[in-house]
Design a protein around this motif. Structure first.
Motif, PDB file in Angstrom:
ATOM      1  N   ASN A 164       0.829  -1.204   0.000  1.00 19.84           N
ATOM      2  CA  ASN A 164       0.000   0.000   0.000  1.00 19.84           C
ATOM      3  C   ASN A 164       0.868   1.261   0.000  1.00 19.84           C
ATOM      4  O   ASN A 164       1.997   1.253   0.503  1.00 19.84           O
ATOM      5  CB  ASN A 164      -0.967  -0.024   1.197  1.00 19.84           C
ATOM      6  N   PRO A 165       0.363   2.352  -0.570  1.00 21.38           N
ATOM      7  CA  PRO A 165       1.184   3.568  -0.718  1.00 21.38           C
ATOM      8  C   PRO A 165       1.583   4.215   0.599  1.00 21.38           C
ATOM      9  O   PRO A 165       2.634   4.854   0.685  1.00 21.38           O
ATOM     10  CB  PRO A 165       0.292   4.507  -1.542  1.00 21.38           C
ATOM     11  N   TRP A 166       0.766   4.070   1.651  1.00 24.17           N
ATOM     12  CA  TRP A 166       1.099   4.693   2.935  1.00 24.17           C
ATOM     13  C   TRP A 166       2.294   3.991   3.578  1.00 24.17           C
ATOM     14  O   TRP A 166       3.186   4.640   4.116  1.00 24.17           O
ATOM     15  CB  TRP A 166      -0.119   4.642   3.849  1.00 24.17           C
ATOM     16  N   THR A 167       2.317   2.649   3.516  1.00 22.12           N
ATOM     17  CA  THR A 167       3.449   1.902   4.063  1.00 22.12           C
ATOM     18  C   THR A 167       4.714   2.199   3.279  1.00 22.12           C
ATOM     19  O   THR A 167       5.799   2.390   3.861  1.00 22.12           O
ATOM     20  CB  THR A 167       3.149   0.392   4.055  1.00 22.12           C
ATOM     21  N   ARG A 168       4.613   2.255   1.951  1.00 20.34           N
ATOM     22  CA  ARG A 168       5.802   2.540   1.140  1.00 20.34           C
ATOM     23  C   ARG A 168       6.346   3.935   1.434  1.00 20.34           C
ATOM     24  O   ARG A 168       7.561   4.142   1.486  1.00 20.34           O
ATOM     25  CB  ARG A 168       5.471   2.385  -0.347  1.00 20.34           C
ATOM     26  N   THR A 169       5.447   4.898   1.633  1.00 20.51           N
ATOM     27  CA  THR A 169       5.895   6.252   1.962  1.00 20.51           C
ATOM     28  C   THR A 169       6.539   6.295   3.339  1.00 20.51           C
ATOM     29  O   THR A 169       7.608   6.884   3.535  1.00 20.51           O
ATOM     30  CB  THR A 169       4.713   7.225   1.916  1.00 20.51           C
ATOM     31  N   TYR A 170       5.907   5.656   4.325  1.00 19.78           N
ATOM     32  CA  TYR A 170       6.426   5.649   5.685  1.00 19.78           C
ATOM     33  C   TYR A 170       7.788   4.967   5.758  1.00 19.78           C
ATOM     34  O   TYR A 170       8.729   5.466   6.397  1.00 19.78           O
ATOM     35  CB  TYR A 170       5.420   4.961   6.607  1.00 19.78           C
ATOM     36  N   ARG A 171       7.904   3.832   5.093  1.00 18.60           N
ATOM     37  CA  ARG A 171       9.170   3.094   5.137  1.00 18.60           C
ATOM     38  C   ARG A 171      10.257   3.736   4.292  1.00 18.60           C
ATOM     39  O   ARG A 171      11.429   3.368   4.405  1.00 18.60           O
ATOM     40  CB  ARG A 171       8.937   1.646   4.676  1.00 18.60           C
ATOM     41  N   HIS A 172       9.857   4.689   3.449  1.00 19.24           N
ATOM     42  CA  HIS A 172      10.837   5.396   2.620  1.00 19.24           C
ATOM     43  C   HIS A 172      11.711   4.395   1.876  1.00 19.24           C
ATOM     44  O   HIS A 172      12.942   4.527   1.836  1.00 19.24           O
ATOM     45  CB  HIS A 172      11.690   6.303   3.512  1.00 19.24           C
ATOM     46  N   GLU A 173      11.069   3.396   1.298  1.00 16.05           N
ATOM     47  CA  GLU A 173      11.806   2.284   0.725  1.00 16.05           C
ATOM     48  C   GLU A 173      12.532   2.680  -0.558  1.00 16.05           C
ATOM     49  O   GLU A 173      12.002   3.401  -1.394  1.00 16.05           O
ATOM     50  CB  GLU A 173      10.852   1.110   0.462  1.00 16.05           C
ATOM     51  N   HIS A 174      13.725   2.213  -0.675  1.00 13.01           N
ATOM     52  CA  HIS A 174      14.473   2.352  -1.913  1.00 13.01           C
ATOM     53  C   HIS A 174      15.570   1.301  -1.892  1.00 13.01           C
ATOM     54  O   HIS A 174      15.903   0.738  -0.866  1.00 13.01           O
ATOM     55  CB  HIS A 174      15.060   3.755  -2.044  1.00 13.01           C
ATOM     56  N   ARG A 175      16.135   1.033  -3.047  1.00 11.38           N
ATOM     57  CA  ARG A 175      17.179   0.017  -3.117  1.00 11.38           C
ATOM     58  C   ARG A 175      18.469   0.559  -2.502  1.00 11.38           C
ATOM     59  O   ARG A 175      18.767   1.751  -2.621  1.00 11.38           O
ATOM     60  CB  ARG A 175      17.415  -0.394  -4.575  1.00 11.38           C
ATOM     61  N   PRO A 176      19.240  -0.316  -1.837  1.00 15.77           N
ATOM     62  CA  PRO A 176      20.470   0.145  -1.183  1.00 15.77           C
ATOM     63  C   PRO A 176      21.420   0.870  -2.128  1.00 15.77           C
ATOM     64  O   PRO A 176      22.140   1.783  -1.714  1.00 15.77           O
ATOM     65  CB  PRO A 176      21.090  -1.161  -0.661  1.00 15.77           C
ATOM     66  N   GLU A 177      21.409   0.488  -3.405  1.00 23.04           N
ATOM     67  CA  GLU A 177      22.346   1.113  -4.337  1.00 23.04           C
ATOM     68  C   GLU A 177      22.015   2.584  -4.605  1.00 23.04           C
ATOM     69  O   GLU A 177      22.790   3.300  -5.230  1.00 23.04           O
ATOM     70  CB  GLU A 177      22.390   0.337  -5.657  1.00 23.04           C
ATOM     71  N   PHE A 178      20.861   3.055  -4.138  1.00 28.38           N
ATOM     72  CA  PHE A 178      20.529   4.464  -4.293  1.00 28.38           C
ATOM     73  C   PHE A 178      21.400   5.338  -3.389  1.00 28.38           C
ATOM     74  O   PHE A 178      21.423   6.548  -3.551  1.00 28.38           O
ATOM     75  CB  PHE A 178      19.052   4.713  -3.983  1.00 28.38           C
ATOM     76  N   GLY A 179      22.046   4.730  -2.412  1.00 31.76           N
ATOM     77  CA  GLY A 179      23.053   5.443  -1.648  1.00 31.76           C
ATOM     78  C   GLY A 179      22.590   6.081  -0.356  1.00 31.76           C
ATOM     79  O   GLY A 179      21.443   5.977   0.065  1.00 31.76           O
ATOM     80  N   THR A 180      23.538   6.778   0.271  1.00 29.28           N
ATOM     81  CA  THR A 180      23.336   7.421   1.558  1.00 29.28           C
ATOM     82  C   THR A 180      22.265   8.499   1.456  1.00 29.28           C
ATOM     83  O   THR A 180      22.206   9.239   0.481  1.00 29.28           O
ATOM     84  CB  THR A 180      24.664   8.037   2.032  1.00 29.28           C
ATOM     85  N   VAL A 229      21.112   9.867   9.452  1.00 28.44           N
ATOM     86  CA  VAL A 229      21.587   9.510   8.118  1.00 28.44           C
ATOM     87  C   VAL A 229      21.697   7.994   7.963  1.00 28.44           C
ATOM     88  O   VAL A 229      22.289   7.308   8.812  1.00 28.44           O
ATOM     89  CB  VAL A 229      22.956  10.172   7.826  1.00 28.44           C
ATOM     90  N   TYR A 230      21.136   7.502   6.865  1.00 31.54           N
ATOM     91  CA  TYR A 230      21.167   6.080   6.523  1.00 31.54           C
ATOM     92  C   TYR A 230      22.359   5.818   5.626  1.00 31.54           C
ATOM     93  O   TYR A 230      22.568   6.518   4.627  1.00 31.54           O
ATOM     94  CB  TYR A 230      19.866   5.736   5.818  1.00 31.54           C
ATOM     95  N   VAL A 231      23.178   4.799   5.977  1.00 25.68           N
ATOM     96  CA  VAL A 231      24.416   4.492   5.258  1.00 25.68           C
ATOM     97  C   VAL A 231      24.364   3.039   4.784  1.00 25.68           C
ATOM     98  O   VAL A 231      24.837   2.125   5.480  1.00 25.68           O
ATOM     99  CB  VAL A 231      25.649   4.716   6.165  1.00 25.68           C
ATOM    100  N   PRO A 232      23.793   2.773   3.597  1.00 23.41           N
ATOM    101  CA  PRO A 232      23.665   1.387   3.143  1.00 23.41           C
ATOM    102  C   PRO A 232      24.983   0.723   2.783  1.00 23.41           C
ATOM    103  O   PRO A 232      25.032  -0.492   2.600  1.00 23.41           O
ATOM    104  CB  PRO A 232      22.751   1.506   1.917  1.00 23.41           C
ATOM    105  N   GLY A 233      26.077   1.510   2.719  1.00 23.55           N
ATOM    106  CA  GLY A 233      27.383   0.905   2.485  1.00 23.55           C
ATOM    107  C   GLY A 233      27.920   0.159   3.691  1.00 23.55           C
ATOM    108  O   GLY A 233      28.890  -0.599   3.576  1.00 23.55           O
ATOM    109  N   ALA A 234      27.300   0.358   4.854  1.00 24.56           N
ATOM    110  CA  ALA A 234      27.633  -0.393   6.071  1.00 24.56           C
ATOM    111  C   ALA A 234      26.523  -1.409   6.307  1.00 24.56           C
ATOM    112  O   ALA A 234      25.347  -1.075   6.172  1.00 24.56           O
ATOM    113  CB  ALA A 234      27.754   0.548   7.256  1.00 24.56           C
TER     114      ALA A 234
END
Length: 301
Positions: A164-180, A229-234
């Motif tokens: 659902n769009p509300w969960t996707r917005t809340y979780r701010h989901e994106h692939r790790p390769e999109f970066g910090t 700050v989210y750091v998907p490289g770690a």
């Protein structure tokens, strides 16, 4: 990373601390503490706070084996209060604190990667890694602060309509390769906090026994002008749920009680009273439904 001596010739104390909370965690705590050796080239000051220090389940022998400071909290004050107690015991030299669950395993260099990002900007208050589930899938560990719209939508539809769009917005989901990127809050399962920022906002709110204490911390850091700050490289791997599986009904109730507390904090004005009442009623109904479903699952297990 080599340490330098000060003018007196004495070696400075460590600048990075690690605080974890154990609760019948012996089966996983060893792996966590063993993985810290490769997670950073920095000397680490480690504190294990034990919220269930029974004779058969005490984490003391494991903590001592790895050179960690051990603290027993038989009254079990909850996750946030235990972390606060552990942070207070860290040496004054500690500038950065790694906060983590005991059921984690660190990838090589994870803490160093978090430190490198945190050191780029003095307004960064916390940084968090990519958290992977045991099957390798990413866990949504960096999310937006829930608004009324996204919070209600997520609460109502997350279990029956995961996309659902509300969960996707809340979780701010994106692939790790999109970066910090910046986030509203970072999962308390694993994050690095600037000690001065953590202490400035009063640490975790000890009114939360479990759940939402990390949402609340991220919210208060942001209100105080600090970045999360989210750091998907770690990366870390989170086994997850080892201490709560046998107490699902209690944990469901704790989750909804914590949600109510956060709603009261974020929407505190008297003009929000009708909204708070409606949300609290909805949370009560949702809690009862989830407890009923948990009871059915346990009977058929």
């Amino acid at each position: 990373m080599a340490e330098s001596s000060d003018e007196s010739g004495a070696r400075p104390g460590p600048r990075v601390g690690v605080v974890t909370v154990a609760f019948r965690s012996n089966s996983v705590l060893k792996k966590l503490l063993a993985s810290l050796a490769g997670a950073s080239r920095e000397p680490l000051s480690v504190v294990v706070v034990d919220n269930f220090p029974g004779d058969d389940e005490s984490a003391a022998p494991i903590a001592h084996r790895f050179g960690a400071t051990y603290v027993a909290r038989p009254e079990n004050p909850g996750y946030g209060a235990a972390i606060n107690a552990g942070v207070r015991l860290l040496p004054k030299s500690i500038k950065w604190v790694v906060i983590c669950n005991p059921d984690l395993e660190y990838k090589a260099g994870t803490i160093d990667a978090l430190l490198a990002e945190a050191s780029t900007d003095p307004t960064i208050g916390s940084v968090g890694p990519l958290v992977r589930n045991p099957d390798g899938s990413p866990y949504a560990s960096a999310r937006r602060i829930p608004s009324l719209r996204t919070g209600v939508g997520h609460a109502l539809f997350a279990n029956v309509w995961p996309a659902n769009p509300w969960t996707r917005t809340y979780r701010h989901e994106h692939r790790p390769e999109f970066g910090t990127r910046d986030a509203g809050w970072l999962s308390g399962a694993c994050l690095l906090v600037r000690r001065s920022a953590f202490e400035e906002v009063g640490g975790f709110d000890e009114g939360y026994f479990m759940y939402f204490e990390d949402v609340d911390l991220g919210y208060r850091l942001g209100k105080a002008g600090w970045r999360n700050v989210y750091v998907p490289g770690a990366e870390v791997v989170h086994i997850g749920g080892h201490a709560t599986k046998a107490h699902s009904k209690i944990m469901i109730r704790a989750h909804h009680d914590s949600a109510r507390r956060f709603v009261r904090r974020k929407y505190s004005g008297i003009w929000w009273l009708p909204v708070r009442g409606a949300i609290n009623a909805g949370l009560s109904i949702r809690s009862r439904v989830h407890e009923f479903m948990a009871s059915r699952r346990s009977r058929h297990a």
